[in-house]
Design a protein around this motif. Structure first.
Motif, PDB file in Angstrom:
ATOM      1  N   THR A 120      -1.344   3.891   3.806  1.00 17.31           N
ATOM      2  CA  THR A 120      -0.475   3.144   2.906  1.00 17.31           C
ATOM      3  C   THR A 120      -0.075   1.869   3.625  1.00 17.31           C
ATOM      4  OG1 THR A 120       0.368   5.192   1.967  1.00 17.31           O
ATOM      5  CG2 THR A 120       1.658   3.205   1.575  1.00 17.31           C
ATOM      6  N   LEU A 121      -0.180   0.735   2.918  1.00 18.86           N
ATOM      7  CA  LEU A 121       0.172  -0.557   3.491  1.00 18.86           C
ATOM      8  C   LEU A 121       1.494  -1.021   2.898  1.00 18.86           C
ATOM      9  CD1 LEU A 121      -3.310  -2.327   3.181  1.00 18.86           C
ATOM     10  CD2 LEU A 121      -2.467  -0.866   5.030  1.00 18.86           C
ATOM     11  N   PRO A 139      -1.716   1.733  -1.644  1.00 18.29           N
ATOM     12  CA  PRO A 139      -2.610   2.747  -1.086  1.00 18.29           C
ATOM     13  C   PRO A 139      -3.933   2.097  -0.676  1.00 18.29           C
ATOM     14  CG  PRO A 139      -2.041   3.246  -3.383  1.00 18.29           C
ATOM     15  CD  PRO A 139      -1.486   1.903  -3.059  1.00 18.29           C
ATOM     16  N   ALA A 140      -4.520   2.600   0.414  1.00 16.18           N
ATOM     17  CA  ALA A 140      -5.770   2.033   0.921  1.00 16.18           C
ATOM     18  C   ALA A 140      -6.649   3.133   1.495  1.00 16.18           C
ATOM     19  CB  ALA A 140      -5.464   0.989   1.995  1.00 16.18           C
ATOM     20  N   SER A 141      -7.947   2.876   1.494  1.00 12.14           N
ATOM     21  CA  SER A 141      -8.928   3.767   2.115  1.00 12.14           C
ATOM     22  C   SER A 141      -9.388   3.130   3.418  1.00 12.14           C
ATOM     23  CB  SER A 141     -10.140   3.972   1.202  1.00 12.14           C
ATOM     24  OG  SER A 141      -9.747   4.600   0.011  1.00 12.14           O
ATOM     25  N   ILE A 142      -9.350   3.895   4.495  1.00 16.43           N
ATOM     26  CA  ILE A 142      -9.757   3.384   5.800  1.00 16.43           C
ATOM     27  C   ILE A 142     -11.275   3.242   5.833  1.00 16.43           C
ATOM     28  CG2 ILE A 142      -9.797   3.846   8.285  1.00 16.43           C
ATOM     29  CD1 ILE A 142      -7.231   5.553   7.790  1.00 16.43           C
ATOM     30  N   ARG A 143     -11.755   2.098   6.312  1.00 14.00           N
ATOM     31  CA  ARG A 143     -13.185   1.831   6.444  1.00 14.00           C
ATOM     32  C   ARG A 143     -13.615   1.857   7.900  1.00 14.00           C
ATOM     33  NH1 ARG A 143     -16.454  -1.335   3.207  1.00 14.00           N
ATOM     34  NH2 ARG A 143     -15.526  -0.148   1.516  1.00 14.00           N
ATOM     35  N   THR A 144     -12.850   1.168   8.775  1.00  9.79           N
ATOM     36  CA  THR A 144     -13.146   1.135  10.213  1.00  9.79           C
ATOM     37  C   THR A 144     -11.839   1.130  10.981  1.00  9.79           C
ATOM     38  OG1 THR A 144     -13.185  -1.286  10.265  1.00  9.79           O
ATOM     39  CG2 THR A 144     -15.311  -0.172   9.957  1.00  9.79           C
ATOM     40  N   ILE A 145     -11.927   1.554  12.252  1.00 11.71           N
ATOM     41  CA  ILE A 145     -10.742   1.525  13.110  1.00 11.71           C
ATOM     42  C   ILE A 145     -11.181   1.303  14.553  1.00 11.71           C
ATOM     43  CG2 ILE A 145     -10.644   4.019  13.502  1.00 11.71           C
ATOM     44  CD1 ILE A 145      -7.515   3.653  13.106  1.00 11.71           C
ATOM     45  N   GLY A 175      -9.740  -1.695   9.417  1.00 10.61           N
ATOM     46  CA  GLY A 175     -10.273  -2.283   8.191  1.00 10.61           C
ATOM     47  C   GLY A 175     -10.091  -1.294   7.060  1.00 10.61           C
ATOM     48  N   VAL A 176      -9.524  -1.754   5.955  1.00 11.14           N
ATOM     49  CA  VAL A 176      -9.257  -0.884   4.819  1.00 11.14           C
ATOM     50  C   VAL A 176      -9.756  -1.532   3.537  1.00 11.14           C
ATOM     51  CG1 VAL A 176      -7.228   0.145   5.923  1.00 11.14           C
ATOM     52  CG2 VAL A 176      -6.938  -1.824   4.404  1.00 11.14           C
ATOM     53  N   VAL A 177      -9.886  -0.712   2.504  1.00 13.83           N
ATOM     54  CA  VAL A 177     -10.208  -1.198   1.169  1.00 13.83           C
ATOM     55  C   VAL A 177      -9.043  -0.811   0.269  1.00 13.83           C
ATOM     56  CG1 VAL A 177     -11.799  -1.026  -0.778  1.00 13.83           C
ATOM     57  CG2 VAL A 177     -12.686  -0.997   1.554  1.00 13.83           C
ATOM     58  N   ALA A 178      -8.534  -1.797  -0.483  1.00 13.15           N
ATOM     59  CA  ALA A 178      -7.374  -1.558  -1.343  1.00 13.15           C
ATOM     60  C   ALA A 178      -7.551  -2.305  -2.671  1.00 13.15           C
ATOM     61  CB  ALA A 178      -6.100  -2.011  -0.648  1.00 13.15           C
ATOM     62  N   HIS A 182       0.712   2.848   7.416  1.00 13.77           N
ATOM     63  CA  HIS A 182       1.215   4.220   7.544  1.00 13.77           C
ATOM     64  C   HIS A 182       0.060   5.192   7.363  1.00 13.77           C
ATOM     65  CE1 HIS A 182       5.496   3.155   7.378  1.00 13.77           C
ATOM     66  NE2 HIS A 182       5.114   2.205   6.545  1.00 13.77           N
ATOM     67  N   ILE A 183      -0.114   6.088   8.333  1.00 14.69           N
ATOM     68  CA  ILE A 183      -1.121   7.145   8.256  1.00 14.69           C
ATOM     69  C   ILE A 183      -0.439   8.440   8.660  1.00 14.69           C
ATOM     70  CG2 ILE A 183      -3.316   8.020   9.131  1.00 14.69           C
ATOM     71  CD1 ILE A 183      -4.139   5.159   9.731  1.00 14.69           C
ATOM     72  N   HIS A 184      -0.250   9.322   7.709  1.00 12.44           N
ATOM     73  CA  HIS A 184       0.324  10.655   7.941  1.00 12.44           C
ATOM     74  C   HIS A 184       1.552  10.639   8.849  1.00 12.44           C
ATOM     75  CE1 HIS A 184      -2.825  12.821   5.809  1.00 12.44           C
ATOM     76  NE2 HIS A 184      -3.644  11.910   6.298  1.00 12.44           N
ATOM     77  N   GLY A 185       2.552   9.853   8.476  1.00 12.45           N
ATOM     78  CA  GLY A 185       3.805   9.842   9.213  1.00 12.45           C
ATOM     79  C   GLY A 185       3.830   8.967  10.447  1.00 12.45           C
ATOM     80  N   HIS A 186       2.739   8.320  10.781  1.00 15.51           N
ATOM     81  CA  HIS A 186       2.675   7.408  11.920  1.00 15.51           C
ATOM     82  C   HIS A 186       2.515   5.985  11.384  1.00 15.51           C
ATOM     83  CE1 HIS A 186       1.781  11.229  13.769  1.00 15.51           C
ATOM     84  NE2 HIS A 186       2.063  10.688  14.943  1.00 15.51           N
ATOM     85  N   THR A 187       3.081   5.025  12.091  1.00 11.26           N
ATOM     86  CA  THR A 187       3.056   3.640  11.627  1.00 11.26           C
ATOM     87  C   THR A 187       2.616   2.699  12.733  1.00 11.26           C
ATOM     88  OG1 THR A 187       4.883   4.099  10.111  1.00 11.26           O
ATOM     89  CG2 THR A 187       4.447   1.796  10.598  1.00 11.26           C
ATOM     90  N   ALA A 188       1.833   1.697  12.348  1.00 12.88           N
ATOM     91  CA  ALA A 188       1.481   0.600  13.247  1.00 12.88           C
ATOM     92  C   ALA A 188       1.676  -0.695  12.483  1.00 12.88           C
ATOM     93  CB  ALA A 188       0.036   0.723  13.724  1.00 12.88           C
TER      94      ALA A 188
END
Length: 107
Positions: free
Chosen positions: A41-42, A51-57, A63-66, A79-85
């Motif tokens: 989630t962005l 909401p976004a789908s992760i493409r690369t990390i 890199g995400v697609v939204a 935000h990914i499962h309770g963690h944030t960057a």
């Protein structure tokens, strides 16, 4: 703040089709983008949750697609499962009916 736990979590939550050959038993994190899958989630000031789908990390970005365009240079919380960057939108371009968004993560 970016942490190795955030990157490791994103890699662990990726589908089995992700390329884990760069991640070894010593928890080496990839410098180059690793194809990944998962949901994020962005959050950007003044815009609705996206909401976004992760493409690369990688250690330097994600890199995400939204379904919406984000402005270049925008600060975004990933935000990914309770963690944030936190990061900055480096690229945002159309990809079919959606947008590919490259986010440089803060160190």
């Amino acid at each position: 703040m970016l942490s190795s736990q955030f990157i490791k979590l994103a890699l662990q939550l990726s589908s089995l089709s992700a390329d884990f050959s760069f991640v070894n038993a010593k928890s080496y994190l990839p410098d180059k983008p690793v194809p990944s899958k998962g949901q994020a989630t962005l959050l950007t000031d003044g815009l609705p949750e996206l909401p976004a789908s992760i493409r690369t990390i990688s250690t330097s970005g994600i890199g995400v697609v939204a379904g919406a365009l984000l402005p270049l240079g925008a600060t975004v919380d990933v935000h990914i499962h309770g963690h944030t960057a936190r990061g900055t939108v480096e690229d945002c371009r159309p990809e079919g009916d959606e947008f590919y968004i490259a986010i440089a993560l803060a160190a």
